[in-house]
Write an enzyme that holds these catalytic residues in place. Structure first.
Site, PDB file in Angstrom:
ATOM      1  N   GLU A  39       0.837  -1.196   0.000  1.00 50.01           N
ATOM      2  CA  GLU A  39       0.000   0.000   0.000  1.00 50.01           C
ATOM      3  C   GLU A  39       0.878   1.256   0.000  1.00 50.01           C
ATOM      4  O   GLU A  39       1.845   1.332   0.760  1.00 50.01           O
ATOM      5  CB  GLU A  39      -0.846  -0.040   1.280  1.00 50.01           C
ATOM      6  N   PHE A  40       0.498   2.217  -0.837  1.00 45.18           N
ATOM      7  CA  PHE A  40       1.190   3.509  -0.823  1.00 45.18           C
ATOM      8  C   PHE A  40       0.524   4.399   0.220  1.00 45.18           C
ATOM      9  O   PHE A  40      -0.685   4.580   0.198  1.00 45.18           O
ATOM     10  CB  PHE A  40       1.106   4.176  -2.207  1.00 45.18           C
ATOM     11  N   ILE A  41       1.295   4.907   1.136  1.00 43.14           N
ATOM     12  CA  ILE A  41       0.749   5.814   2.151  1.00 43.14           C
ATOM     13  C   ILE A  41       1.271   7.209   1.869  1.00 43.14           C
ATOM     14  O   ILE A  41       2.490   7.414   1.747  1.00 43.14           O
ATOM     15  CB  ILE A  41       1.152   5.368   3.580  1.00 43.14           C
ATOM     16  N   ASP A 144      13.244  -2.617  14.244  1.00 43.55           N
ATOM     17  CA  ASP A 144      14.258  -1.667  13.763  1.00 43.55           C
ATOM     18  C   ASP A 144      13.672  -0.260  13.831  1.00 43.55           C
ATOM     19  O   ASP A 144      13.621   0.467  12.836  1.00 43.55           O
ATOM     20  CB  ASP A 144      14.667  -2.023  12.328  1.00 43.55           C
TER      21      ASP A 144
HETATM   22  N1  LIG Z   1       4.313   2.232   1.761  1.00 48.70           N
HETATM   23  C1  LIG Z   1       4.906   3.376   1.490  1.00 48.70           C
HETATM   24  N2  LIG Z   1       4.181   4.431   1.061  1.00 48.70           N
HETATM   25  C2  LIG Z   1       4.800   5.592   0.766  1.00 48.70           C
HETATM   26  N3  LIG Z   1       6.131   5.809   0.842  1.00 48.70           N
HETATM   27  C3  LIG Z   1       6.897   4.797   1.253  1.00 48.70           C
HETATM   28  C4  LIG Z   1       6.337   3.527   1.599  1.00 48.70           C
HETATM   29  N4  LIG Z   1       7.338   2.712   1.964  1.00 48.70           N
HETATM   30  C5  LIG Z   1       8.473   3.430   1.868  1.00 48.70           C
HETATM   31  N5  LIG Z   1       8.222   4.682   1.459  1.00 48.70           N
HETATM   32  C6  LIG Z   1       9.218   5.761   1.261  1.00 48.70           C
HETATM   33  O1  LIG Z   1      10.439   5.183   0.824  1.00 48.70           O
HETATM   34  C7  LIG Z   1      11.488   5.417   1.788  1.00 48.70           C
HETATM   35  C8  LIG Z   1      12.382   4.191   1.885  1.00 48.70           C
HETATM   36  O2  LIG Z   1      11.613   3.100   2.328  1.00 48.70           O
HETATM   37  P1  LIG Z   1      12.261   1.931   3.159  1.00 48.70           P
HETATM   38  O3  LIG Z   1      12.898   2.505   4.395  1.00 48.70           O
HETATM   39  O4  LIG Z   1      11.250   0.870   3.322  1.00 48.70           O
HETATM   40  O5  LIG Z   1      13.353   1.456   2.091  1.00 48.70           O
HETATM   41  P2  LIG Z   1      14.838   1.014   2.281  1.00 48.70           P
HETATM   42  O6  LIG Z   1      15.335   0.653   0.941  1.00 48.70           O
HETATM   43  O7  LIG Z   1      14.907  -0.010   3.370  1.00 48.70           O
HETATM   44  O8  LIG Z   1      15.511   2.359   2.752  1.00 48.70           O
HETATM   45  P3  LIG Z   1      16.628   2.574   3.849  1.00 48.70           P
HETATM   46  O9  LIG Z   1      17.720   1.613   3.504  1.00 48.70           O
HETATM   47  O10 LIG Z   1      16.988   4.027   3.664  1.00 48.70           O
HETATM   48  O11 LIG Z   1      15.968   2.297   5.178  1.00 48.70           O
HETATM   49  C9  LIG Z   1      10.745   5.715   3.083  1.00 48.70           C
HETATM   50  O12 LIG Z   1      11.483   6.494   3.979  1.00 48.70           O
HETATM   51  C10 LIG Z   1       9.532   6.451   2.565  1.00 48.70           C
HETATM   52  O13 LIG Z   1       9.841   7.798   2.310  1.00 48.70           O
END
Ligand SMILES: Nc1ncnc2c1ncn2[C@@H]1O[C@H](COP(=O)(O)OP(=O)(O)OP(=O)(O)O)[C@@H](O)[C@H]1O
Length: 238
Positions: A39-41, A144
């Site tokens: 889901e996109f939030i 985390d």
């Molecule tokens: N479901 C979602 N809806 C909207 N934006 C999202 C969603 N999931 C992630 N994001 C955006 O994408 C960014 C990175 O997501 P996430 O932390 O899950 O990825 P990551 O690759 O593990 O990044 P990092 O290594 O920096 O933690 C989030 O900080 C947020 O801004």
């Protein structure tokens, strides 16, 4: 990694407590690599209400119970470090082997750091009294929880994402609190739902130690002294 993330998000989603993106699908890509769809939030602009976050997180810990003990149905990752979640009925055994012990072995392997390994193993052998009088039940943890994984939606409600879920002692959730900026209102709301257990203050650093060791293993020497000083001060105390 995405399987672990999707199963974790789903477990948190099912507690109907703190908002998390609902996972829809994950799998391998035909071109190599893999995907996750969730889901996109739409995030809000505020930092969010700490008191509501504390309450919702505690509600998640309270609702997310496990009949299999401490662990999770799937292994996952903490940063890029593998996180083993094999089930155990004993929290101290689980935390010793799969959390502290795993990171200590990694430091030995990666840096040849026998000093931190030996001292860490001594701490593991001696740490039992830190848990006396505490009632420890498996609770669903995000795993985390730091500021980069906390946001708000358009209504200002807290959202948590990018988890490393498992069922563990609820206090272990605060292991990343040195990067989370939780304030007094966060903790007071949290403890209204999940009362503080005897010895909480004495275990705080023990739970941070896992994440300091992980940072040492991931990012190098800069984090060694934080981990080492936690180990040394417990060895003086116990
Ligand atoms: N479901 C979602 N809806 C909207 N934006 C999202 C969603 N999931 C992630 N994001 C955006 O994408 C960014 C990175 O997501 P996430 O932390 O899950 O990825 P990551 O690759 O593990 O990044 P990092 O290594 O920096 O933690 C989030 O900080 C947020 O801004």
């Amino acid at each position: 990694m995405f399987e672990g993330e999707a199963i974790g998000l789903n477990a948190m989603y099912n507690t109907k407590s703190v908002r998390v993106p609902r996972p829809f699908k994950y799998g391998p890509l035909p071109t190599g690599g893999s995907f996750i769809i969730m889901e996109f939030i739409e995030f809000g602009s505020s930092r969010g209400n700490q008191s509501i976050l504390g309450k919702r997180l505690a509600e998640m810990h309270k609702a997310g119970k496990s009949e299999k003990g401490f662990g999770f149905d799937v292994d996952n990752t903490i940063g890029s470090t593998p996180q083993t979640n094999s089930w155990s009925s004993d929290w101290i055994v689980f935390y010793s082997e799969h959390r502290l012990g795993y990171q200590l072995k990694l430091a030995l392997k990666r840096f040849g750091d026998s000093e931190i390994y030996e001292k860490g193993q001594q701490l593991i052998k001696k740490m039992q009294p830190l848990f006396e009088a505490a009632v420890i039940e498996p609770c669903l943890l995000h795993g985390d929880l730091w500021s980069g994984n906390i946001s708000t939606d358009k209504n200002g409600d807290p959202v948590i994402l990018d988890p490393a879920c498992y069922y563990g002692h609820n206090e272990a959730e605060f292991g990343m609190s040195w990067c989370a900026g939780f304030g007094g209102s966060f903790y007071s709301s949290y403890f209204e739902v999940m009362p503080k257990q005897p010895g909480f203050e004495n275990r705080k650093d023990l739970y941070m130690l896992y994440h300091y060791l992980n940072h040492y293993n991931l990012f190098g020497y800069g984090y060694r002294s934080s981990a080492m000083s936690i180990i040394d001060s417990y060895l003086r105390m116990l």
